[in-house]
Design a protein around this motif. Structure first.
Motif, PDB file in Angstrom:
ATOM      1  N   SER A 174       0.828  -1.180   0.000  1.00 15.22           N
ATOM      2  CA  SER A 174       0.000   0.000   0.000  1.00 15.22           C
ATOM      3  C   SER A 174       0.866   1.235   0.000  1.00 15.22           C
ATOM      4  CB  SER A 174      -0.905  -0.004   1.238  1.00 15.22           C
ATOM      5  OG  SER A 174      -1.620   1.187   1.325  1.00 15.22           O
ATOM      6  N   GLY A 175       0.561   2.193  -0.886  1.00 15.40           N
ATOM      7  CA  GLY A 175       1.301   3.433  -0.897  1.00 15.40           C
ATOM      8  C   GLY A 175       2.519   3.396  -1.782  1.00 15.40           C
TER       9      GLY A 175
ATOM     10  N   LEU B  29      -2.246   3.170  -4.419  1.00 14.04           N
ATOM     11  CA  LEU B  29      -2.661   1.776  -4.514  1.00 14.04           C
ATOM     12  C   LEU B  29      -2.644   1.137  -3.130  1.00 14.04           C
ATOM     13  CD1 LEU B  29      -3.451  -0.665  -6.195  1.00 14.04           C
ATOM     14  CD2 LEU B  29      -1.000  -1.174  -6.450  1.00 14.04           C
ATOM     15  N   ASP B  30      -3.816   0.708  -2.660  1.00 13.69           N
ATOM     16  CA  ASP B  30      -3.941   0.014  -1.373  1.00 13.69           C
ATOM     17  C   ASP B  30      -3.663  -1.467  -1.612  1.00 13.69           C
ATOM     18  OD1 ASP B  30      -4.814  -1.319   0.936  1.00 13.69           O
ATOM     19  OD2 ASP B  30      -6.183   0.320   1.415  1.00 13.69           O
ATOM     20  N   GLY B  31      -2.517  -1.960  -1.116  1.00 14.89           N
ATOM     21  CA  GLY B  31      -2.129  -3.353  -1.340  1.00 14.89           C
ATOM     22  C   GLY B  31      -3.057  -4.351  -0.682  1.00 14.89           C
ATOM     23  N   GLU B  32      -3.699  -3.993   0.432  1.00 16.67           N
ATOM     24  CA  GLU B  32      -4.586  -4.909   1.131  1.00 16.67           C
ATOM     25  C   GLU B  32      -5.900  -5.101   0.377  1.00 16.67           C
ATOM     26  OE1 GLU B  32      -3.753  -6.471   3.772  1.00 16.67           O
ATOM     27  OE2 GLU B  32      -5.623  -7.412   4.416  1.00 16.67           O
ATOM     28  N   ARG B  33      -6.450  -3.977  -0.150  1.00 19.28           N
ATOM     29  CA  ARG B  33      -7.722  -4.031  -0.857  1.00 19.28           C
ATOM     30  C   ARG B  33      -7.555  -4.218  -2.351  1.00 19.28           C
ATOM     31  NH1 ARG B  33      -9.945   1.515   1.388  1.00 19.28           N
ATOM     32  NH2 ARG B  33     -11.465   1.224  -0.294  1.00 19.28           N
ATOM     33  N   GLY B  34      -6.329  -3.958  -2.863  1.00 23.83           N
ATOM     34  CA  GLY B  34      -6.065  -4.119  -4.281  1.00 23.83           C
ATOM     35  C   GLY B  34      -6.763  -3.092  -5.140  1.00 23.83           C
ATOM     36  N   GLU B  35      -6.907  -1.855  -4.628  1.00 22.00           N
ATOM     37  CA  GLU B  35      -7.562  -0.818  -5.404  1.00 22.00           C
ATOM     38  C   GLU B  35      -6.953   0.530  -5.090  1.00 22.00           C
ATOM     39  OE1 GLU B  35     -11.585  -1.200  -4.195  1.00 22.00           O
ATOM     40  OE2 GLU B  35     -11.313  -0.159  -2.279  1.00 22.00           O
ATOM     41  N   LEU B  36      -7.250   1.500  -5.951  1.00 15.12           N
ATOM     42  CA  LEU B  36      -6.725   2.846  -5.763  1.00 15.12           C
ATOM     43  C   LEU B  36      -7.618   3.617  -4.797  1.00 15.12           C
ATOM     44  CD1 LEU B  36      -5.789   3.739  -9.447  1.00 15.12           C
ATOM     45  CD2 LEU B  36      -4.212   3.182  -7.611  1.00 15.12           C
ATOM     46  N   VAL B  37      -6.986   4.299  -3.858  1.00 17.37           N
ATOM     47  CA  VAL B  37      -7.711   5.145  -2.919  1.00 17.37           C
ATOM     48  C   VAL B  37      -7.128   6.543  -2.964  1.00 17.37           C
ATOM     49  CG1 VAL B  37      -8.293   3.224  -1.406  1.00 17.37           C
ATOM     50  CG2 VAL B  37      -6.178   4.480  -1.012  1.00 17.37           C
ATOM     51  N   ARG B  38      -7.925   7.518  -2.575  1.00 23.14           N
ATOM     52  CA  ARG B  38      -7.458   8.899  -2.625  1.00 23.14           C
ATOM     53  C   ARG B  38      -6.604   9.209  -1.406  1.00 23.14           C
ATOM     54  NH1 ARG B  38      -8.761  12.916  -5.772  1.00 23.14           N
ATOM     55  NH2 ARG B  38     -10.543  11.746  -6.599  1.00 23.14           N
ATOM     56  N   ALA B  39      -5.423   9.730  -1.647  1.00 21.59           N
ATOM     57  CA  ALA B  39      -4.520  10.136  -0.572  1.00 21.59           C
ATOM     58  C   ALA B  39      -4.798  11.590  -0.207  1.00 21.59           C
ATOM     59  CB  ALA B  39      -3.071   9.968  -1.022  1.00 21.59           C
TER      60      ALA B  39
ATOM     61  N   MET C  95       1.724  12.149   4.495  1.00 22.18           N
ATOM     62  CA  MET C  95       2.211  11.141   3.569  1.00 22.18           C
ATOM     63  C   MET C  95       3.205  10.198   4.250  1.00 22.18           C
ATOM     64  SD  MET C  95       0.523  11.523   0.868  1.00 22.18           S
ATOM     65  CE  MET C  95       1.457  10.417  -0.175  1.00 22.18           C
ATOM     66  N   ILE C  96       4.051  10.759   5.122  1.00 23.81           N
ATOM     67  CA  ILE C  96       5.004   9.920   5.865  1.00 23.81           C
ATOM     68  C   ILE C  96       4.251   8.945   6.769  1.00 23.81           C
ATOM     69  CG2 ILE C  96       6.790   9.946   7.641  1.00 23.81           C
ATOM     70  CD1 ILE C  96       7.774  12.577   6.477  1.00 23.81           C
ATOM     71  N   ALA C  97       3.201   9.450   7.450  1.00 23.14           N
ATOM     72  CA  ALA C  97       2.403   8.583   8.321  1.00 23.14           C
ATOM     73  C   ALA C  97       1.728   7.483   7.518  1.00 23.14           C
ATOM     74  CB  ALA C  97       1.361   9.415   9.071  1.00 23.14           C
ATOM     75  N   LEU C  98       1.245   7.819   6.301  1.00 24.13           N
ATOM     76  CA  LEU C  98       0.608   6.827   5.454  1.00 24.13           C
ATOM     77  C   LEU C  98       1.590   5.746   5.033  1.00 24.13           C
ATOM     78  CD1 LEU C  98      -1.858   5.882   3.845  1.00 24.13           C
ATOM     79  CD2 LEU C  98      -1.129   7.400   1.989  1.00 24.13           C
ATOM     80  N   ARG C  99       2.808   6.148   4.684  1.00 23.38           N
ATOM     81  CA  ARG C  99       3.818   5.167   4.285  1.00 23.38           C
ATOM     82  C   ARG C  99       4.200   4.263   5.459  1.00 23.38           C
ATOM     83  NH1 ARG C  99       5.934   9.608   1.244  1.00 23.38           N
ATOM     84  NH2 ARG C  99       7.419  10.063   2.920  1.00 23.38           N
ATOM     85  N   ASN C 100       4.331   4.856   6.655  1.00 27.66           N
ATOM     86  CA  ASN C 100       4.666   4.054   7.845  1.00 27.66           C
ATOM     87  C   ASN C 100       3.567   3.043   8.155  1.00 27.66           C
ATOM     88  OD1 ASN C 100       7.055   5.445   8.152  1.00 27.66           O
ATOM     89  ND2 ASN C 100       6.244   6.879   9.672  1.00 27.66           N
ATOM     90  N   HIS C 101       2.313   3.481   8.007  1.00 30.70           N
ATOM     91  CA  HIS C 101       1.195   2.570   8.256  1.00 30.70           C
ATOM     92  C   HIS C 101       1.197   1.428   7.247  1.00 30.70           C
ATOM     93  CE1 HIS C 101      -2.825   1.160   9.246  1.00 30.70           C
ATOM     94  NE2 HIS C 101      -3.157   1.261   7.967  1.00 30.70           N
ATOM     95  N   SER C 102       1.463   1.756   5.995  1.00 36.11           N
ATOM     96  CA  SER C 102       1.494   0.728   4.950  1.00 36.11           C
ATOM     97  C   SER C 102       2.598  -0.283   5.212  1.00 36.11           C
ATOM     98  CB  SER C 102       1.689   1.383   3.579  1.00 36.11           C
ATOM     99  OG  SER C 102       0.637   2.262   3.282  1.00 36.11           O
TER     100      SER C 102
ATOM    101  N   ARG D 170       4.319  -5.797   7.141  1.00 36.86           N
ATOM    102  CA  ARG D 170       5.015  -6.697   8.069  1.00 36.86           C
ATOM    103  C   ARG D 170       4.030  -7.594   8.806  1.00 36.86           C
ATOM    104  NH1 ARG D 170       8.103  -1.920   9.205  1.00 36.86           N
ATOM    105  NH2 ARG D 170       6.868  -1.608  11.113  1.00 36.86           N
ATOM    106  N   ARG D 171       2.854  -7.051   9.160  1.00 39.03           N
ATOM    107  CA  ARG D 171       1.842  -7.859   9.852  1.00 39.03           C
ATOM    108  C   ARG D 171       1.364  -9.004   8.960  1.00 39.03           C
ATOM    109  NH1 ARG D 171      -3.599  -8.266  10.020  1.00 39.03           N
ATOM    110  NH2 ARG D 171      -3.812  -6.662   8.417  1.00 39.03           N
TER     111      ARG D 171
END
Length: 245
Positions: free
Chosen positions: A3-4, A21-31, A52-59, A64-65
């Motif tokens: 994701s991201g 691109l959200d890797g978990e849902r497999g679709e594009l989401v608005r950032a 954006m940094i927080a979004l990348r860290n969450h992804s 890893r999970r």
């Protein structure tokens, strides 16, 4: 692709928007929209950068999970045959069934063995004796379960010696710092006659074991737990008997 890791951006005169691109849902989401500040930057641009940094860290944390989950699932597939083509839900259902089967099998194998429980307890059973085995018509099956400790055995010996009864056999087992001892007790000659005499003897045995348990628990309050866990005893069976007078 996590994701991201892929984005499509569009920009206008003063603002821009991104699709991530959200890797978990497999679709594009608005950032979060990225504002283009004035020359030299501005407060709005700094906040958008942090988002954006927080979004990348969450992804990255989500990636890893998922890797840990997939790794554990792979271990489970290796432990249970025939699960290579099962999806995650079917695999977990198969694991649950396998664990239930193991518990049932363990319970069946444990029947007939003396295994300590996690609860401190004293139990007393009075069983009839065959007429041709002893000179008494009943036998007391008394058990005590508690933490294993050196103080337990002298306390039990002293408590049982004061009874008008004789221990003809004892079974001892220990597991993970817990111990269970089963005593097989018969009355001395002339003791325990009649229903009232039997009840008095049973109550006396129960009182003696409970008193020993209380004394041991009181003394163990001052003993470090680690030292108790190191005192292990293997499962053992022994018989003791004394000659009739």
């Amino acid at each position: 692709m996590g994701s991201g890791s892929f984005s499509i951006s569009g920009s206008g005169s003063g603002s821009g928007s991104s699709l991530v691109l959200d890797g978990e849902r497999g679709e594009l989401v608005r950032a979060p929209a990225v504002r283009i500040g004035k020359k030299g930057g501005g407060k709005g641009g700094l906040l958008d950068e942090k988002a954006m940094i927080a979004l990348r860290n969450h992804s990255e944390a989500e990636r890893r999970r998922r890797e840990r989950i997939n790794s554990h699932l792979s271990v489970l597939r290796g432990m249970i045959s025939g699960t290579d083509k099962l999806d995650k839900a079917a695999l977990l259902a198969e694991v649950i069934n396998h664990v239930k089967l193991l518990k049932t099998t363990a319970t069946e194998h444990a029947k007939g063995y003396t295994i300590p429980s996690d609860t401190d307890e004293v139990t007393i059973l009075c069983e009839p004796q065959p007429a041709n085995t002893t000179n008494t018509s009943f036998l007391i099956r008394a058990s005590i379960c508690c933490d294993d400790s050196p103080e337990l055995y002298p306390e039990l010996k002293q408590s049982l010696q004061n009874l008008h009864a004789r221990v003809v056999r004892a079974e001892i087992s220990s597991l993970s710092g817990r111990v269970k001892i089963v005593f097989f007790i018969i009355p001395e000659r002339g003791e325990g006659n009649g229903e009232m005499g039997r009840k008095i003897l049973v109550d006396s045995v129960q009182h003696a074991l409970r008193l020993a348990l209380e004394r041991v628990n009181s003394s163990m309050e001052f003993i470090p737990r680690d030292s108790l866990l190191n005192k292990r005893r293997r499962v053992s069976h022994f018989e003791s008997s004394s000659s009739s007078s």
